[in-house]
Design a protein around this motif. Structure first.
Motif, PDB file in Angstrom:
ATOM      1  N   VAL A  40       0.862  -1.185   0.000  1.00 47.95           N
ATOM      2  CA  VAL A  40       0.000   0.000   0.000  1.00 47.95           C
ATOM      3  C   VAL A  40       0.897   1.232   0.000  1.00 47.95           C
ATOM      4  CG1 VAL A  40      -1.764   1.304   1.232  1.00 47.95           C
ATOM      5  CG2 VAL A  40      -1.812  -1.199   1.291  1.00 47.95           C
ATOM      6  N   ARG A  41       0.777   2.046  -1.056  1.00 44.28           N
ATOM      7  CA  ARG A  41       1.574   3.265  -1.158  1.00 44.28           C
ATOM      8  C   ARG A  41       1.160   4.249  -0.070  1.00 44.28           C
ATOM      9  NH1 ARG A  41       0.808   5.819  -6.770  1.00 44.28           N
ATOM     10  NH2 ARG A  41      -1.296   5.892  -5.918  1.00 44.28           N
ATOM     11  N   ALA A  42       2.096   5.074   0.348  1.00 43.78           N
ATOM     12  CA  ALA A  42       1.819   6.057   1.400  1.00 43.78           C
ATOM     13  C   ALA A  42       0.635   6.941   1.043  1.00 43.78           C
ATOM     14  CB  ALA A  42       3.060   6.908   1.660  1.00 43.78           C
ATOM     15  N   VAL A  43       0.504   7.341  -0.214  1.00 43.48           N
ATOM     16  CA  VAL A  43      -0.598   8.220  -0.622  1.00 43.48           C
ATOM     17  C   VAL A  43      -1.949   7.518  -0.592  1.00 43.48           C
ATOM     18  CG1 VAL A  43       0.875   9.706  -2.027  1.00 43.48           C
ATOM     19  CG2 VAL A  43      -0.286   7.751  -3.088  1.00 43.48           C
ATOM     20  N   ASP A  44      -1.951   6.186  -0.514  1.00 44.60           N
ATOM     21  CA  ASP A  44      -3.207   5.421  -0.503  1.00 44.60           C
ATOM     22  C   ASP A  44      -3.622   4.947   0.885  1.00 44.60           C
ATOM     23  OD1 ASP A  44      -3.480   5.650  -3.269  1.00 44.60           O
ATOM     24  OD2 ASP A  44      -2.263   3.850  -3.623  1.00 44.60           O
ATOM     25  N   ARG A  45      -2.840   5.220   1.895  1.00 42.88           N
ATOM     26  CA  ARG A  45      -3.132   4.679   3.232  1.00 42.88           C
ATOM     27  C   ARG A  45      -4.456   5.181   3.800  1.00 42.88           C
ATOM     28  NH1 ARG A  45       3.039   5.496   5.256  1.00 42.88           N
ATOM     29  NH2 ARG A  45       3.900   3.702   4.139  1.00 42.88           N
ATOM     30  N   ALA A  46      -4.773   6.454   3.615  1.00 45.26           N
ATOM     31  CA  ALA A  46      -6.007   7.013   4.186  1.00 45.26           C
ATOM     32  C   ALA A  46      -7.257   6.443   3.528  1.00 45.26           C
ATOM     33  CB  ALA A  46      -6.003   8.530   4.073  1.00 45.26           C
ATOM     34  N   LYS A  47      -7.138   5.964   2.305  1.00 44.17           N
ATOM     35  CA  LYS A  47      -8.305   5.385   1.633  1.00 44.17           C
ATOM     36  C   LYS A  47      -8.288   3.854   1.633  1.00 44.17           C
ATOM     37  CE  LYS A  47      -6.253   6.423  -2.834  1.00 44.17           C
ATOM     38  NZ  LYS A  47      -6.357   7.214  -4.036  1.00 44.17           N
ATOM     39  N   THR A  48      -7.325   3.270   2.354  1.00 39.98           N
ATOM     40  CA  THR A  48      -7.260   1.816   2.491  1.00 39.98           C
ATOM     41  C   THR A  48      -7.980   1.432   3.779  1.00 39.98           C
ATOM     42  OG1 THR A  48      -5.167   1.747   1.293  1.00 39.98           O
ATOM     43  CG2 THR A  48      -5.718  -0.178   2.635  1.00 39.98           C
ATOM     44  N   LEU A  49      -9.249   1.063   3.635  1.00 39.20           N
ATOM     45  CA  LEU A  49     -10.078   0.736   4.794  1.00 39.20           C
ATOM     46  C   LEU A  49      -9.702  -0.613   5.372  1.00 39.20           C
ATOM     47  CD1 LEU A  49     -13.542   1.928   3.449  1.00 39.20           C
ATOM     48  CD2 LEU A  49     -11.883   3.187   4.835  1.00 39.20           C
ATOM     49  N   LEU A  50      -9.738  -0.686   6.691  1.00 41.33           N
ATOM     50  CA  LEU A  50      -9.433  -1.930   7.390  1.00 41.33           C
ATOM     51  C   LEU A  50     -10.708  -2.732   7.600  1.00 41.33           C
ATOM     52  CD1 LEU A  50      -7.004  -0.542  10.105  1.00 41.33           C
ATOM     53  CD2 LEU A  50      -6.423  -1.617   7.924  1.00 41.33           C
ATOM     54  N   GLN A  51     -10.557  -4.041   7.602  1.00 42.66           N
ATOM     55  CA  GLN A  51     -11.672  -4.945   7.856  1.00 42.66           C
ATOM     56  C   GLN A  51     -11.236  -5.993   8.874  1.00 42.66           C
ATOM     57  OE1 GLN A  51     -12.992  -6.636   4.174  1.00 42.66           O
ATOM     58  NE2 GLN A  51     -13.462  -4.666   3.267  1.00 42.66           N
ATOM     59  N   GLU A  52     -12.200  -6.491   9.610  1.00 43.54           N
ATOM     60  CA  GLU A  52     -11.954  -7.560  10.580  1.00 43.54           C
ATOM     61  C   GLU A  52     -11.120  -8.659   9.931  1.00 43.54           C
ATOM     62  OE1 GLU A  52     -12.352  -9.330  14.336  1.00 43.54           O
ATOM     63  OE2 GLU A  52     -13.243  -7.411  13.756  1.00 43.54           O
ATOM     64  N   GLY A  53     -10.042  -9.062  10.618  1.00 42.52           N
ATOM     65  CA  GLY A  53      -9.217 -10.161  10.143  1.00 42.52           C
ATOM     66  C   GLY A  53      -8.108  -9.777   9.184  1.00 42.52           C
ATOM     67  N   ASP A  54      -8.007  -8.493   8.815  1.00 46.67           N
ATOM     68  CA  ASP A  54      -6.933  -8.078   7.912  1.00 46.67           C
ATOM     69  C   ASP A  54      -5.570  -8.414   8.503  1.00 46.67           C
ATOM     70  OD1 ASP A  54      -8.451  -7.047   5.851  1.00 46.67           O
ATOM     71  OD2 ASP A  54      -8.192  -4.955   6.429  1.00 46.67           O
ATOM     72  N   GLU A  55      -4.613  -8.627   7.603  1.00 50.40           N
ATOM     73  CA  GLU A  55      -3.223  -8.829   7.988  1.00 50.40           C
ATOM     74  C   GLU A  55      -2.432  -7.629   7.486  1.00 50.40           C
ATOM     75  OE1 GLU A  55      -1.569 -12.603   6.910  1.00 50.40           O
ATOM     76  OE2 GLU A  55      -3.420 -13.651   7.444  1.00 50.40           O
ATOM     77  N   ILE A  56      -1.846  -6.900   8.421  1.00 47.16           N
ATOM     78  CA  ILE A  56      -1.100  -5.686   8.096  1.00 47.16           C
ATOM     79  C   ILE A  56       0.373  -5.909   8.414  1.00 47.16           C
ATOM     80  CG2 ILE A  56      -0.821  -3.228   8.612  1.00 47.16           C
ATOM     81  CD1 ILE A  56      -3.545  -3.961   7.322  1.00 47.16           C
ATOM     82  N   GLU A  57       1.218  -5.462   7.504  1.00 44.47           N
ATOM     83  CA  GLU A  57       2.659  -5.477   7.742  1.00 44.47           C
ATOM     84  C   GLU A  57       3.151  -4.044   7.705  1.00 44.47           C
ATOM     85  OE1 GLU A  57       4.736  -8.037   8.504  1.00 44.47           O
ATOM     86  OE2 GLU A  57       3.015  -9.391   8.489  1.00 44.47           O
ATOM     87  N   ILE A  58       3.918  -3.664   8.708  1.00 48.66           N
ATOM     88  CA  ILE A  58       4.557  -2.363   8.769  1.00 48.66           C
ATOM     89  C   ILE A  58       6.050  -2.632   8.875  1.00 48.66           C
ATOM     90  CG2 ILE A  58       4.761  -0.188  10.020  1.00 48.66           C
ATOM     91  CD1 ILE A  58       1.944  -0.839  11.213  1.00 48.66           C
ATOM     92  N   VAL A  59       6.799  -2.200   7.863  1.00 44.29           N
ATOM     93  CA  VAL A  59       8.212  -2.535   7.789  1.00 44.29           C
ATOM     94  C   VAL A  59       9.037  -1.257   7.776  1.00 44.29           C
ATOM     95  CG1 VAL A  59       9.976  -3.716   6.427  1.00 44.29           C
ATOM     96  CG2 VAL A  59       7.641  -4.601   6.462  1.00 44.29           C
ATOM     97  N   THR A  60      10.053  -1.222   8.623  1.00 47.89           N
ATOM     98  CA  THR A  60      10.990  -0.109   8.668  1.00 47.89           C
ATOM     99  C   THR A  60      12.316  -0.587   8.082  1.00 47.89           C
ATOM    100  OG1 THR A  60       9.954   0.675  10.708  1.00 47.89           O
ATOM    101  CG2 THR A  60      12.113   1.564  10.184  1.00 47.89           C
ATOM    102  N   PRO A  61      12.757   0.042   6.994  1.00 53.18           N
ATOM    103  CA  PRO A  61      14.043  -0.366   6.406  1.00 53.18           C
ATOM    104  C   PRO A  61      15.188  -0.148   7.391  1.00 53.18           C
ATOM    105  CG  PRO A  61      12.908   1.229   5.011  1.00 53.18           C
ATOM    106  CD  PRO A  61      12.148   1.131   6.291  1.00 53.18           C
ATOM    107  N   GLN A  62      16.148  -1.076   7.375  1.00 50.44           N
ATOM    108  CA  GLN A  62      17.302  -0.956   8.248  1.00 50.44           C
ATOM    109  C   GLN A  62      18.558  -1.208   7.457  1.00 50.44           C
ATOM    110  OE1 GLN A  62      17.077  -3.051  11.913  1.00 50.44           O
ATOM    111  NE2 GLN A  62      14.970  -2.463  12.291  1.00 50.44           N
ATOM    112  N   GLN A  63      19.587  -0.478   7.799  1.00 55.51           N
ATOM    113  CA  GLN A  63      20.867  -0.685   7.146  1.00 55.51           C
ATOM    114  C   GLN A  63      21.618  -1.803   7.860  1.00 55.51           C
ATOM    115  OE1 GLN A  63      22.923   3.042   7.218  1.00 55.51           O
ATOM    116  NE2 GLN A  63      21.705   3.893   5.559  1.00 55.51           N
ATOM    117  N   GLY A  64      22.452  -2.441   7.132  1.00 54.72           N
ATOM    118  CA  GLY A  64      23.256  -3.493   7.735  1.00 54.72           C
ATOM    119  C   GLY A  64      23.984  -4.265   6.665  1.00 54.72           C
ATOM    120  N   GLY A  65      24.677  -5.257   7.104  1.00 58.73           N
ATOM    121  CA  GLY A  65      25.429  -5.994   6.104  1.00 58.73           C
ATOM    122  C   GLY A  65      25.631  -7.405   6.467  1.00 58.73           C
TER     123      GLY A  65
END
Length: 65
Positions: A40-65
């Motif tokens: 889900v693009r950042a500009v689409d988050r406000a119009k992305t309605l949640l429903q019971e049972g949805d699976e949401i992933e929130i990922v923060t990029p991290q640097q490393g090697g």
């Protein structure tokens, strides 16, 4: 409603993905989001309605090697 966020079931009040990020204390910048395994693009988050049972992933990029 009950949804799954990053693999953990949660009770939330949010009605859309933007509200969910606010409820979970994310400012929405620097994270990637997906609802039911679809990016889900950042500009689409406000119009992305949640429903019971949805699976949401929130990922923060991290640097490393």
């Amino acid at each position: 409603m009950t949804i799954t966020v990053n693999g953990h079931k949660r009770q939330v009040r949010a009605r859309d993905l933007a509200e969910l990020l606010h409820e979970l204390h994310h400012d929405g910048t620097g994270v990637a989001t997906a609802r039911n395994h679809e990016f889900v693009r950042a500009v689409d988050r406000a119009k992305t309605l949640l429903q019971e049972g949805d699976e949401i992933e929130i990922v923060t990029p991290q640097q490393g090697g």
